[in-house]
Enzyme design. Structure first.
Site, PDB file in Angstrom:
ATOM      1  N   ASP A 152       9.843  20.357 -14.912  1.00  0.00           N
ATOM      2  CA  ASP A 152      10.375  19.008 -15.015  1.00  0.00           C
ATOM      3  C   ASP A 152      10.937  18.883 -16.416  1.00  0.00           C
ATOM      4  O   ASP A 152      10.373  19.406 -17.379  1.00  0.00           O
ATOM      5  CB  ASP A 152       9.327  17.935 -14.737  1.00  0.00           C
ATOM      6  CG  ASP A 152       9.982  16.604 -14.374  1.00  0.00           C
ATOM      7  OD1 ASP A 152      11.027  16.602 -13.699  1.00  0.00           O
ATOM      8  OD2 ASP A 152       9.454  15.558 -14.771  1.00  0.00           O
ATOM      9  N   PHE A 170      25.294  21.277 -16.279  1.00  0.00           N
ATOM     10  CA  PHE A 170      25.017  20.245 -15.283  1.00  0.00           C
ATOM     11  C   PHE A 170      24.153  19.193 -15.928  1.00  0.00           C
ATOM     12  O   PHE A 170      23.728  19.335 -17.069  1.00  0.00           O
ATOM     13  CB  PHE A 170      24.352  20.852 -14.034  1.00  0.00           C
ATOM     14  CG  PHE A 170      23.019  21.503 -14.294  1.00  0.00           C
ATOM     15  CD1 PHE A 170      21.838  20.808 -14.087  1.00  0.00           C
ATOM     16  CD2 PHE A 170      22.941  22.803 -14.760  1.00  0.00           C
ATOM     17  CE1 PHE A 170      20.608  21.399 -14.336  1.00  0.00           C
ATOM     18  CE2 PHE A 170      21.707  23.401 -15.007  1.00  0.00           C
ATOM     19  CZ  PHE A 170      20.547  22.690 -14.798  1.00  0.00           C
ATOM     20  N   GLY A 171      23.881  18.140 -15.216  1.00  0.00           N
ATOM     21  CA  GLY A 171      23.040  17.082 -15.765  1.00  0.00           C
ATOM     22  C   GLY A 171      23.681  16.462 -16.996  1.00  0.00           C
ATOM     23  O   GLY A 171      24.862  16.108 -16.993  1.00  0.00           O
ATOM     24  N   LYS A 215      23.378  29.287 -23.942  1.00  0.00           N
ATOM     25  CA  LYS A 215      22.580  28.107 -23.593  1.00  0.00           C
ATOM     26  C   LYS A 215      21.150  28.520 -23.238  1.00  0.00           C
ATOM     27  O   LYS A 215      20.182  27.915 -23.708  1.00  0.00           O
ATOM     28  CB  LYS A 215      23.225  27.345 -22.436  1.00  0.00           C
ATOM     29  CG  LYS A 215      22.404  26.126 -22.036  1.00  0.00           C
ATOM     30  CD  LYS A 215      22.900  25.503 -20.747  1.00  0.00           C
ATOM     31  CE  LYS A 215      21.884  24.480 -20.266  1.00  0.00           C
ATOM     32  NZ  LYS A 215      22.115  24.020 -18.917  1.00  0.00           N
TER      33      LYS A 215
END
Length: 192
Positions: free
Chosen positions: A69, A150-151, A173
């Site tokens: 998460d 993304f996000g 990344k």
């Protein structure tokens, strides 16, 4: 080779983690494991959500698995969106909806400091272990992307870099990101 089910339906996360753990373990997505349905995410902490998602897979398969998460914590917003990052703009929102809401919330704000945190919960033979990664940075005033990421990647620029996560090659990344750092700790554990 050890096999782990990754408790996510997010194909971008699966690609990132498969690339990072290639040669160490076989990562199996929920779809590849034949699992479907909505995984609950109702805890009020990143660790709680990671556990809840991993436990959902373990309870159905009794196969070693893990879940993560992630939360984007923005200083000027008192740590929001935090644990609610994926659904910041509402239950069935898109990445763009979340970015738009965050940019609007920070409009005119000088303090754009933020951090990204990821917590991974690994369930191995029924035992739970946690791995955490964190990266500090800034929220940009507009999207910067070359089609990657993304996000919140198009608006998050990590400290000591002049580009957003969405402008970086995946290998770069992965080596510095919150998820990359948490996965590196998982990889170190799995290689023992």
């Amino acid at each position: 080779m050890k096999r782990l089910i990754f408790a996510t339906n997010n194909k971008h996360k699966v690609e990132e983690v498969k690339a990072a753990l290639q040669g160490y373990v076989e990562i199996v997505s929920l779809a590849e494991a034949g699992l479907s349905g909505e995984i609950p995410e109702t805890a009020d902490t990143l660790q709680g959500n990671a556990l809840q998602k991993a436990q959902w897979v373990w309870d159905r398969t009794h196969t070693d698995c893990f879940a993560d998460d992630t939360g984007l914590e923005v200083d000027a917003l008192g740590g929001a969106p935090g644990v609610y990052s994926a659904r910041y703009a509402g239950e069935h929102c898109s990445f763009d909806d979340n970015i738009n809401k965050l940019l609007a919330a920070l409009d005119g704000q000088a303090n754009r400091c933020a951090d990204f945190r990821t917590v991974i919960c690994l369930i191995e033979n029924g035992e739970k272990k946690y791995f955490e990664g964190r990266v500090d940075g800034q929220i940009l005033t507009e999207r910067h992307t070359n089609g990657e990421g993304f996000g919140y990647d198009p608006i998050f620029m990590p400290n000591r870099f002049a580009v957003s996560f969405a402008e970086m090659p995946l290998e770069v990344k992965n080596s510095i990101s919150h998820r990359g750092l948490a996965v590196a700790k998982l990889k170190e554990y799995l290689s023992k």
